[in-house]
Enzyme design. Sequence first.
Site, short mmCIF file in Angstrom:
data_model
loop_
_atom_site.label_atom_id
_atom_site.label_comp_id
_atom_site.label_asym_id
_atom_site.label_seq_id
_atom_site.Cartn_x
_atom_site.Cartn_y
_atom_site.Cartn_z
N MET A 99 0.84 -1.19 0.00
CA MET A 99 0.00 0.00 0.00
C MET A 99 0.88 1.24 0.00
SD MET A 99 -2.78 -1.13 2.90
CE MET A 99 -1.52 -1.85 3.97
N GLY A 187 1.52 4.19 4.68
CA GLY A 187 2.40 3.39 3.81
C GLY A 187 2.84 2.08 4.43
N SER A 188 2.51 0.95 3.83
CA SER A 188 2.73 -0.31 4.51
C SER A 188 2.41 -1.50 3.60
CB SER A 188 1.85 -0.36 5.76
OG SER A 188 0.56 0.15 5.46
N ARG A 189 2.21 -2.68 4.21
CA ARG A 189 1.99 -3.90 3.44
C ARG A 189 1.21 -4.92 4.27
NH1 ARG A 189 7.35 -7.02 1.90
NH2 ARG A 189 6.63 -9.06 2.54
#
Length: 230
Positions: A99, A187-189
Amino acid sequence: MNMIGTFVKPMHPEGRRFVAIFLVIALALFLMSDFLGWVGLGLTVWCYYFFRDPKRTTPVDSNLFISPADGVVSLIGRAVPPAELGMDGTELTRVSVFMNVFNCHVNRSPIAGTVRKVAYRPGKFFNASLDKASSDNERNSLCIEMQDGRQIAVVQIAGLVARRIVCFVRDDARLEAGERFGLIRFGSRVDVYLPEGVKPLVSVGQTMVAGETVLADMSYDGPARTGRTG
């Protein structure tokens, strides 16, 4: 009304105080300079947009795994779920959805089941699109047991900008497919570890919609999907 709904989305309550902070800063900047004030106001709109929480229509089929996050499939491969979940240590197919700061960051359960364990582990903040982010970055992991007794892992991973993982559920919570279970700020996953023998129906680079895009189908016995960019 439909036109308004296209651009104005509901905001998750987690974002209210951040939007308020951005707005106060924007108003203060207007006292210094109109230009800086408009920049601050633009960032306030972005902050609201970041915490948007639109409704999603989740396919109703117990065989389907649904994307837990908006974003792009960044990795597909074999890996062992996080050790803190206490699963058996077998390598499973892992699908990673990255993301960026413009994606919706509300995370949704990929399948219906019972949360058997939630485990948080502090860590570093490498770019979440990198493979090493799965092992080195701050993360929050869920072990979800499906109706047939098989277990999957869903892992929220903090990224280069993200500094706060939020999880809404605890051990023994019941989740439906597409139900919200957490979010990650800025912001990440999210990684999904599919059960043995289940092949992903997505490919690296594919755009995902949380709660809607089909990630895998337990009834599918064909080859793993490949993609073409054009």
